[in-house]
Scaffold this active site. Structure first.
Site, PDB file in Angstrom:
ATOM      1  N   ASP A 111      -7.181  -5.190 -16.950  1.00 58.97           N
ATOM      2  CA  ASP A 111      -6.558  -5.313 -15.953  1.00 58.97           C
ATOM      3  C   ASP A 111      -5.262  -5.629 -16.226  1.00 58.97           C
ATOM      4  OD1 ASP A 111      -5.429  -5.968 -12.644  1.00 58.97           O
ATOM      5  OD2 ASP A 111      -7.484  -4.463 -12.366  1.00 58.97           O
ATOM      6  N   ASP A 112      -4.666  -6.442 -15.467  1.00 64.48           N
ATOM      7  CA  ASP A 112      -3.097  -6.665 -15.821  1.00 64.48           C
ATOM      8  C   ASP A 112      -2.865  -7.709 -17.178  1.00 64.48           C
ATOM      9  OD1 ASP A 112      -0.336  -6.870 -15.833  1.00 64.48           O
ATOM     10  OD2 ASP A 112       0.149  -7.676 -13.635  1.00 64.48           O
ATOM     11  N   ASP A 189      -1.469   0.281  -9.486  1.00 64.07           N
ATOM     12  CA  ASP A 189      -0.927  -1.090  -8.848  1.00 64.07           C
ATOM     13  C   ASP A 189       0.464  -1.417  -8.185  1.00 64.07           C
ATOM     14  OD1 ASP A 189      -1.577  -3.541  -7.353  1.00 64.07           O
ATOM     15  OD2 ASP A 189      -1.843  -4.256  -9.153  1.00 64.07           O
ATOM     16  N   GLU A 222      -3.257   1.278  -3.713  1.00 61.00           N
ATOM     17  CA  GLU A 222      -1.539   0.117  -3.083  1.00 61.00           C
ATOM     18  C   GLU A 222      -1.967  -0.741  -2.003  1.00 61.00           C
ATOM     19  OE1 GLU A 222      -2.587   1.964  -0.486  1.00 61.00           O
ATOM     20  OE2 GLU A 222      -0.792   3.333  -0.613  1.00 61.00           O
ATOM     21  N   ARG A 240      -7.555   2.566  -2.537  1.00 58.89           N
ATOM     22  CA  ARG A 240      -7.552   1.034  -2.009  1.00 58.89           C
ATOM     23  C   ARG A 240      -7.536   1.435  -0.947  1.00 58.89           C
ATOM     24  NH1 ARG A 240      -7.843  -3.522  -5.076  1.00 58.89           N
ATOM     25  NH2 ARG A 240      -6.699  -4.828  -2.704  1.00 58.89           N
ATOM     26  N   ASP A 244      -5.769  -7.428  -1.661  1.00 58.91           N
ATOM     27  CA  ASP A 244      -7.319  -7.749  -2.529  1.00 58.91           C
ATOM     28  C   ASP A 244      -8.440  -8.545  -2.149  1.00 58.91           C
ATOM     29  OD1 ASP A 244      -5.377  -6.610  -5.222  1.00 58.91           O
ATOM     30  OD2 ASP A 244      -5.718  -8.479  -5.707  1.00 58.91           O
TER      31      ASP A 244
END
Ligand SMILES: *[C@@H]1O[C@H](CO)[C@@H](O)[C@H](O)[C@H]1NC(C)=O
Ligand SMILES: *[C@@H]1O[C@H](CO)[C@@H](O)[C@H](O)[C@H]1NC(C)=O
Ligand SMILES: *[C@@H]1O[C@H](CO)[C@@H](O)[C@H](O)[C@H]1NC(C)=O
Length: 433
Positions: A111-112, A189, A222, A240, A244
């Site tokens: 991930d990030d 993202d 998004e 998505r 989150d």
């Protein structure tokens, strides 16, 4: 010679015929499982409205990927920004050594925070030299050697959420970079998006990934902005539907309900994504995690593990490794199951269900009440004719618990727990009446 062969065949058929008759009779007298789809003698006329799939676009993005929901692991829910190449490699090793890879969890998704704070002088993304000194290509080689696939992360904005360079207006360069590293998956993202609508920002990366020539799973993140189920089928392999997830019962149940609305839009090639699994991260009880896993599987959600695989408790492993539940998620029919009935205070006694291949149904009795409850699924709510006989397999006990249920089925369910079953309808064989 030809005649001889024919009569041999006839003989084989005859033997086979009696063998099949004998075996079906020994299972359950005068009944045999149906093979045809949505047989009228089993299902009610409103079956297709209960399990509406009319908004599904055939094969959606159709880049050959996501024929069943993606399965794997992602670093964010447990590690957040605290990652490095060692953790990614150890996780790949753990997927293999625990046997989870063999059960279908093949994507190892970073991930990030993998990238350096700035692009290089040629304008390309580069891995953070402190935490990923060997580079992403070396990691891809490492996971590919183990039969796994590598996922990476970027953002349809000027920066990622953790303020690394974003891919907006760099789509072609970045897609080519990911392809040159042999990356298999992109989570994309939505931070620092300049207020440009997602419908404008997400398709350019789809086209860039496609033009790179490498098959790369495209996972839109998004956060459900502008209802992606309505338009993202032709853009991504999953989208998505919500903000989150957090490791709490409140977050998980809220997200399940929000994702449920879009069931008619999901199918092979493109799935609704209610975010990654929190099972094992400590914020919910065993029963709540079992519900989380069961309902995500039934909703055909991506099954992306979000915990530390290097240190799995027995209970966490028991949930992630449930083959019966995984088989529901990966069923070839690819229809998202949904909430079909609620009762009790605030609708806390819930029945969720969905069609599976072979005329079967998955049925979940989900107790969202704060006391032990008996929940009943009646055949009309499930779309079954009331006289249909059903064999019921319990997917957490791993055994058949009823051979010939009719009209309704009830079970006592623990607080915040979810019982999950496969209903296999049986039909009276008319030839023997
Ligand atoms: C890599 O990350 C893990 C998990 O955050 C951490 O435990 C470990 O110390 C880190 N290793 C290095 C060499 O930084
Ligand atoms: C690109 O898109 C076409 C058309 O949908 C598809 O057939 C092809 O497989 C895609 N290629 C890649 C590399 O994704
Ligand atoms: C492993 O997990 C347990 C909880 O299941 C936790 O108490 C322990 O600190 C973890 N160990 C490491 C090294 O992360």
């Amino acid at each position: 010679m030809a005649k001889q062969t024919q009569s041999n065949f006839a003989c084989v058929y005859l033997v086979l015929f009696f063998f099949l008759r004998a075996s079906s009779i020994s299972v359950s007298a005068r009944v045999a499982p149906l093979l045809q789809t949505y047989e009228k003698s089993i299902f009610t006329s409103n079956f297709h409205s209960i399990y509406d799939t009319s908004k599904y676009g055939i094969l959606q993005l159709n880049n050959g990927l996501a024929r069943t929901p993606q399965m794997g692991w992602n670093s964010w829910n447990f590690f957040a920004c605290d990652i490095n190449e060692t953790v990614i490699k150890e996780t790949a090793d753990a997927l293999v050594s625990t046997g989870l890879a063999d059960l279908g969890y093949v994507y190892v998704n970073i991930d990030d925070c993998w990238s350096a704070a700035t692009r290089n002088s040629e304008g390309q993304l580069v891995p953070d030299p402190n935490t990923f000194p060997s580079g992403i290509k070396a990691l891809a080689d490492y996971v590919h050697k183990r039969g796994l696939k590598l996922g990476i992360y970027s953002d349809a904005g000027t920066f990622t959420c953790q303020v690394r360079p974003g891919s907006l207006f760099h789509e072609v360069d970045d897609a080519d970079t990911f392809a040159s590293w042999d990356v298999d998956y992109l989570k994309y993202d939505n931070c620092y998006n300049l207020g440009i609508p997602p419908k404008k920002r997400y398709p350019p990366m789809r086209d860039a990934l496609n033009a790179s020539g490498r098959s790369i799973f495209y996972s839109l993140c998004e956060w459900g902005v502008d209802y992606p189920a309505l338009w993202a089928g032709k853009v991504g392999n999953s989208w998505r539907t919500t903000e989150d997830i957090y490791d709490s019962w409140f977050s998980m149940t809220t997200i399940a309900d929000l994702n449920d609305k879009w069931a008619a839009y999901a199918g092979p090639g493109g799935w609704n994504d209610p975010d990654m699994l929190e099972v094992g991260n400590g914020g919910m009880t065993f029963q709540e995690y079992r519900s989380h896993f069961s309902i995500w599987a039934l909703m055909k959600a991506p099954m992306i593990i979000g915990s530390d695989l290097r240190n799995l408790s027995e209970e966490t492993y028991l949930i992630y490794s449930n083959k019966d539940v995984i088989a529901v998620n990966q069923d070839s029919l690819g229809v998202q199951g949904r909430k079909v009935q609620v009762s009790g205070k605030d609708g806390c006694r819930q029945v969720w269900a969905g069609p599976l291949s072979g005329n079967r149904l998955v049925v979940a009795l989900w107790n969202r009440c704060s006391q032990v409850s008996t929940i009943t699924a009646s055949w009309n709510v499930l779309g079954l004719q009331s006289g249909t006989q059903v064999s019921i397999r319990d997917l957490w006990q791993h055994k058949v618990i009823a051979g010939d249920a009719v009209s309704s089925f009830s079970a006592q369910v623990d607080v915040h727990d979810c019982n999950m079953y496969i209903f296999s309808p049986l039909i009276v064989s008319h030839s023997e009446e």
